[in-house]
Motif scaffolding. Structure first.
Motif, short mmCIF file in Angstrom:
data_model
loop_
_atom_site.label_atom_id
_atom_site.label_comp_id
_atom_site.label_asym_id
_atom_site.label_seq_id
_atom_site.Cartn_x
_atom_site.Cartn_y
_atom_site.Cartn_z
N GLN A 25 -0.63 -3.16 10.75
CA GLN A 25 -0.95 -1.39 10.80
C GLN A 25 -2.31 -1.40 9.70
OE1 GLN A 25 2.44 0.60 11.73
NE2 GLN A 25 3.06 0.21 13.57
N ALA A 26 -1.86 -1.61 8.92
CA ALA A 26 -3.05 -1.44 7.35
C ALA A 26 -3.76 -1.66 7.85
CB ALA A 26 -2.05 -1.67 6.76
N ILE A 27 -4.27 -3.17 8.18
CA ILE A 27 -4.91 -3.67 8.48
C ILE A 27 -5.83 -3.27 9.70
CG2 ILE A 27 -5.65 -6.52 9.08
CD1 ILE A 27 -3.42 -7.37 6.78
N ILE A 28 -5.50 -2.38 10.90
CA ILE A 28 -6.12 -2.35 11.67
C ILE A 28 -6.12 -0.55 11.62
CG2 ILE A 28 -5.71 -1.64 13.75
CD1 ILE A 28 -5.98 -4.80 14.02
N LEU A 29 -5.71 -0.13 10.68
CA LEU A 29 -6.54 0.89 9.74
C LEU A 29 -7.46 0.91 9.50
CD1 LEU A 29 -6.01 4.01 9.92
CD2 LEU A 29 -4.71 3.31 7.32
N SER A 81 0.31 10.70 3.04
CA SER A 81 2.05 10.42 3.99
C SER A 81 2.66 9.47 3.46
CB SER A 81 1.52 9.80 4.85
OG SER A 81 1.14 9.07 5.48
N GLU A 82 4.22 9.30 3.12
CA GLU A 82 4.73 8.26 2.53
C GLU A 82 5.30 7.53 3.16
OE1 GLU A 82 7.38 9.79 -0.40
OE2 GLU A 82 5.92 10.96 -1.34
N GLY A 83 4.94 6.29 3.75
CA GLY A 83 5.78 5.87 4.56
C GLY A 83 5.44 3.97 3.90
N ALA A 84 5.69 3.48 5.91
CA ALA A 84 5.67 1.56 4.56
C ALA A 84 3.95 0.77 4.76
CB ALA A 84 6.21 1.33 6.47
N GLY A 89 0.21 -1.88 1.25
CA GLY A 89 -1.54 -1.37 0.73
C GLY A 89 -2.82 -1.19 1.07
N ALA A 90 -2.09 0.37 2.56
CA ALA A 90 -3.30 0.16 3.01
C ALA A 90 -4.78 0.57 2.28
CB ALA A 90 -3.25 1.64 3.76
#
Length: 126
Positions: A25-29, A81-84, A89-90
């Motif tokens: 998800q971080a990579i896609i964002l 925002s805190e989260g996964a 490392g987004a």
């Protein structure tokens, strides 16, 4: 070229990091935020080339704004925002993708720039 560099950045980020849904998800964002900004910024810069000097300056400034806005919005959202995704490392990915795509689009903008004598006035003597 922008899509090739973006695909290479996605593949590198996936290969380097720990595979997890949050990492994906971080990579896609990061890819969407930085990729859309780079493509839109390049289009604005390309549109403003070959016109008047004022349009070229406005296009350069507009290109910078359009290129920076999506990654900055993504960074603002990630850091508040805190989260996964923050743990995955987004924020670092957004910065890395932005810098890689900036390095890829600047030569494109420079190579597509106005050539001497293209302004319709011919060549000028020094």
């Amino acid at each position: 070229m922008i899509l090739i560099v973006l695909a290479a950045a996605i593949a590198t980020a996936w290969a380097v990091g720990e595979p997890s849904p949050a990492r994906w998800q971080a990579i896609i964002l990061a890819a969407v935020a930085s990729g859309s900004g780079a493509a839109a910024g390049w289009l604005v810069a390309r549109w403003s080339q070959g016109r008047t000097a004022a349009t070229a300056v406005a296009g350069g400034l507009g290109s910078t704004l359009v290129r920076l806005a999506p990654p900055l919005a993504a960074l603002g959202w990630i850091t508040t925002s805190e989260g996964a995704m923050q743990a995955a490392g987004a924020a670092g990915l957004v910065v890395a993708f932005y810098l890689v795509l900036l390095a890829a689009t600047l030569p494109l903008i420079i190579m597509d720039g106005r050539k001497p004598g293209q302004d319709g006035r011919g060549t000028t003597a020094n």
